[in-house]
Design an enzyme around this catalytic site. Structure first.
Site, PDB file in Angstrom:
ATOM      1  N   CYS A 167       0.825  -1.218   0.000  1.00 36.40           N
ATOM      2  CA  CYS A 167       0.000   0.000   0.000  1.00 36.40           C
ATOM      3  C   CYS A 167       0.857   1.264   0.000  1.00 36.40           C
ATOM      4  CB  CYS A 167      -0.925  -0.018   1.208  1.00 36.40           C
ATOM      5  SG  CYS A 167      -1.839  -1.568   1.331  1.00 36.40           S
ATOM      6  N   HIS A 222      -3.177   6.499   3.339  1.00 34.22           N
ATOM      7  CA  HIS A 222      -3.678   5.235   2.793  1.00 34.22           C
ATOM      8  C   HIS A 222      -5.037   4.931   3.408  1.00 34.22           C
ATOM      9  CE1 HIS A 222      -4.182   1.211   1.605  1.00 34.22           C
ATOM     10  NE2 HIS A 222      -3.772   0.661   2.739  1.00 34.22           N
ATOM     11  N   ASN A 273     -10.452  -0.584   0.654  1.00 30.26           N
ATOM     12  CA  ASN A 273      -8.991  -0.452   0.647  1.00 30.26           C
ATOM     13  C   ASN A 273      -8.469  -0.992  -0.679  1.00 30.26           C
ATOM     14  OD1 ASN A 273      -6.234  -0.908   0.909  1.00 30.26           O
ATOM     15  ND2 ASN A 273      -6.374  -1.710   2.999  1.00 30.26           N
TER      16      ASN A 273
HETATM   17  C1  LIG Z   1      -8.730  -5.857  10.481  1.00 25.44           C
HETATM   18  C2  LIG Z   1      -9.325  -4.982  11.557  1.00 25.44           C
HETATM   19  C3  LIG Z   1     -10.472  -4.163  11.006  1.00 25.44           C
HETATM   20  C4  LIG Z   1      -9.880  -5.864  12.692  1.00 25.44           C
HETATM   21  O1  LIG Z   1     -10.429  -5.045  13.696  1.00 25.44           O
HETATM   22  P1  LIG Z   1      -9.988  -5.250  15.217  1.00 25.44           P
HETATM   23  O2  LIG Z   1     -10.756  -4.256  15.971  1.00 25.44           O
HETATM   24  O3  LIG Z   1      -8.501  -5.174  15.292  1.00 25.44           O
HETATM   25  O4  LIG Z   1     -10.525  -6.696  15.519  1.00 25.44           O
HETATM   26  P2  LIG Z   1      -9.802  -7.894  16.317  1.00 25.44           P
HETATM   27  O5  LIG Z   1      -9.068  -8.763  15.352  1.00 25.44           O
HETATM   28  O6  LIG Z   1      -9.052  -7.336  17.495  1.00 25.44           O
HETATM   29  O7  LIG Z   1     -11.040  -8.679  16.857  1.00 25.44           O
HETATM   30  C5  LIG Z   1     -11.962  -8.106  17.792  1.00 25.44           C
HETATM   31  C6  LIG Z   1     -13.182  -8.998  17.907  1.00 25.44           C
HETATM   32  O8  LIG Z   1     -13.897  -8.977  16.649  1.00 25.44           O
HETATM   33  C7  LIG Z   1     -13.955 -10.318  16.104  1.00 25.44           C
HETATM   34  N1  LIG Z   1     -13.709 -10.196  14.657  1.00 25.44           N
HETATM   35  C8  LIG Z   1     -12.533 -10.227  13.984  1.00 25.44           C
HETATM   36  N2  LIG Z   1     -12.751 -10.057  12.664  1.00 25.44           N
HETATM   37  C9  LIG Z   1     -14.083  -9.931  12.502  1.00 25.44           C
HETATM   38  C10 LIG Z   1     -14.915  -9.733  11.382  1.00 25.44           C
HETATM   39  N3  LIG Z   1     -14.414  -9.615  10.132  1.00 25.44           N
HETATM   40  N4  LIG Z   1     -16.242  -9.626  11.584  1.00 25.44           N
HETATM   41  C11 LIG Z   1     -16.778  -9.732  12.831  1.00 25.44           C
HETATM   42  N5  LIG Z   1     -16.026  -9.929  13.941  1.00 25.44           N
HETATM   43  C12 LIG Z   1     -14.701 -10.016  13.783  1.00 25.44           C
HETATM   44  C13 LIG Z   1     -12.868 -11.100  16.799  1.00 25.44           C
HETATM   45  O9  LIG Z   1     -13.177 -12.470  16.831  1.00 25.44           O
HETATM   46  C14 LIG Z   1     -12.858 -10.461  18.165  1.00 25.44           C
HETATM   47  O10 LIG Z   1     -13.924 -10.986  18.919  1.00 25.44           O
HETATM   48  P3  LIG Z   1     -13.783 -11.206  20.509  1.00 25.44           P
HETATM   49  O11 LIG Z   1     -13.608  -9.837  21.099  1.00 25.44           O
HETATM   50  O12 LIG Z   1     -15.079 -11.839  20.886  1.00 25.44           O
HETATM   51  O13 LIG Z   1     -12.589 -12.100  20.704  1.00 25.44           O
HETATM   52  C15 LIG Z   1      -8.257  -4.032  12.156  1.00 25.44           C
HETATM   53  O14 LIG Z   1      -7.356  -4.767  12.932  1.00 25.44           O
HETATM   54  C16 LIG Z   1      -7.472  -3.247  11.136  1.00 25.44           C
HETATM   55  O15 LIG Z   1      -8.012  -2.440  10.405  1.00 25.44           O
HETATM   56  N6  LIG Z   1      -6.134  -3.447  11.111  1.00 25.44           N
HETATM   57  C17 LIG Z   1      -5.227  -2.673  10.291  1.00 25.44           C
HETATM   58  C18 LIG Z   1      -5.361  -2.968   8.837  1.00 25.44           C
HETATM   59  C19 LIG Z   1      -4.364  -2.187   8.023  1.00 25.44           C
HETATM   60  O16 LIG Z   1      -4.099  -1.031   8.280  1.00 25.44           O
HETATM   61  N7  LIG Z   1      -3.742  -2.823   7.059  1.00 25.44           N
HETATM   62  C20 LIG Z   1      -2.673  -2.181   6.364  1.00 25.44           C
HETATM   63  C21 LIG Z   1      -2.929  -1.928   5.009  1.00 25.44           C
HETATM   64  S1  LIG Z   1      -3.659  -3.225   4.066  1.00 25.44           S
END
Ligand SMILES: CC(C)(COP(=O)(O)OP(=O)(O)OC[C@H]1O[C@@H](n2cnc3c(N)ncnc32)[C@H](O)[C@@H]1OP(=O)(O)O)[C@@H](O)C(=O)NCCC(=O)NCCS
Length: 368
Positions: A124, A263, A294
């Site tokens: 990215c 980004h 994205n």
């Molecule tokens: C991917 C992303 C949206 C996930 O969100 P998050 O808040 O970190 O979520 P987590 O992985 O910590 O999970 C939190 C909870 O949601 C749940 N969960 C994870 N993915 C899920 C989804 N797609 N839908 C629903 N629930 C989800 C998990 O199981 C967890 O549940 P729990 O609390 O009962 O254990 C986030 O981490 C993110 O945007 N990361 C950065 C991405 C990025 O910048 N990439 C770089 C460029 S590509």
């Protein structure tokens, strides 16, 4: 006396002359994706800001998106495509190791027949890597007009059952034509990578694993995955420091920034960064992720194109642009926004087929 080496004729400054973009034709709302990942529209909107994303149809390939965006930027700039001497394409979704996508697209848009053309794979961050390279090339005299394109058809790498990344990604391409300028239009690029975290955004396995799998081994087409929380932490703790360095390197203060174009990975990251950087309350912040998703290397130029086309930002404003992601790689620079922007574009399979037929007819006429 030994002869004196002569260097290329340098130009004083460079700037982005125009931007253009193309989005996939389908608007895919969250509700269309939540079933296989046991998610909800509410969860996706709350955690990422995404309401829908754009996806391209099967008949539209990543090179078609790249060509459309490149043409749009060049036409908006009013520069003869034959004067383009370098084409750089940032992509992670080109499906063949060789040849690269850039020579094919350079040929299609009518760039100089001897244009240098190559792909950049910096996730990215790739578009901002490309803008930094274009700036250096133009100021050193290595090139006069450089077309930088970010082009992705990430849906080809999406596993509908993957909860980590597939619901985030979209398809599109954005482009900038960079050329010589009388005033500084691109500040110093702050770029880098941290390969010790290369596993954080990656593929389920490689093409080689896929090829070498024995017939009784069940191995699927490789798809993208990420360790979302660790990427999130890296983005909100480390990336604002790099963005602050880019502002300082350009001789500016955070309050001088009119437009913030990071980004488009996650709206929470975007808002958190703007706050940490101490940008003005009235700074214009790109939020293209909300309905484009994205698009990796395409996300910064697409967000720029959108802001200019919709009149939320205008030529001459000072923008901080910033890419970060797989690698982990990052690049930030302050730029002067261009006046010229292409028209809104989507690309359908019928458009691509019609363009291919027209190109075939032209080739036949030339052969007669
Ligand atoms: C991917 C992303 C949206 C996930 O969100 P998050 O808040 O970190 O979520 P987590 O992985 O910590 O999970 C939190 C909870 O949601 C749940 N969960 C994870 N993915 C899920 C989804 N797609 N839908 C629903 N629930 C989800 C998990 O199981 C967890 O549940 P729990 O609390 O009962 O254990 C986030 O981490 C993110 O945007 N990361 C950065 C991405 C990025 O910048 N990439 C770089 C460029 S590509």
């Amino acid at each position: 006396m030994s002869p004196t080496l002569r260097s290329a004729e340098p130009s004083t400054f460079s700037r982005i002359l125009a931007v253009g973009g193309v989005r996939g034709e389908y608007v895919v709302p969250n509700d269309d994706l939540v079933g296989p990942i046991d998610s909800s529209d509410e969860w996706i909107q709350r955690r990422t800001g995404i309401v829908s994303r754009r996806r391209a149809s099967q008949g539209v390939l990543v090179q078609d998106l790249a060509e459309g965006a490149g043409r749009s930027a060049v036409e908006a700039a009013g520069v003869d495509p034959a004067l383009i001497d370098v084409v750089i394409i940032s992509t992670v979704s080109w499906m063949q190791p060789t040849p690269g996508m850039a020579p094919i697209v350079a040929n299609r848009i009518g760039a100089s027949p001897s244009a240098a053309a190559y792909d950049v794979n910096a996730g990215c961050a790739g578009y901002c890597y490309g803008i930094g390279q274009a700036d250096g090339m133009i100021r050193s005299g290595l090139a006069k007009y450089v077309l930088v394109i970010g082009a992705e058809k990430l849906s080809d790498y999406a596993d509908p059952t993957d909860r980590s990344i597939s619901f985030i990604i979209g398809d599109g391409a954005g482009a900038a034509l960079v050329g010589p300028s009388d005033v500084p239009g691109i500040g110093p690029t702050i770029w880098g990578s941290d390969g010790s975290h290369s596993d954080a955004i990656t593929m389920t396995h490689t093409w080689l694993d896929y090829k070498n799998a024995s017939p009784d081994e069940k191995i699927d087409w490789p798809t993208a995955r990420q360790e979302g929380p660790s990427v999130y932490r890296w983005a909100v703790t480390e990336m604002p420091k790099m963005a602050a360095r880019a502002i300082e390197a350009a001789g500016l203060r955070p309050e001088d920034i009119d437009v913030f174009i990071p980004h488009q990975a996650n709206l929470r990251i975007v808002d958190g960064m703007a706050q940490k950087l101490g940008l003005r309350d009235d700074v214009v912040i790109a939020t293209d992720i909300v309905d484009t998703g994205n698009t990796s290397g395409a996300s910064v130029p697409l967000a720029t194109e959108r802001l200019l086309r919709e009149g939320r930002a205008h030529g001459g404003q000072i923008a901080l642009q910033f890419g970060f992601g797989a690698g982990l790689a990052y690049a930030a620079q302050v730029v002067l926004l261009p006046d010229a922007v292409g028209a809104e574009q989507t690309l359908t399979a019928a458009d691509v087929a019609a363009a291919a037929a027209a190109a075939g007819a032209t080739t036949d006429e030339a052969a007669e």
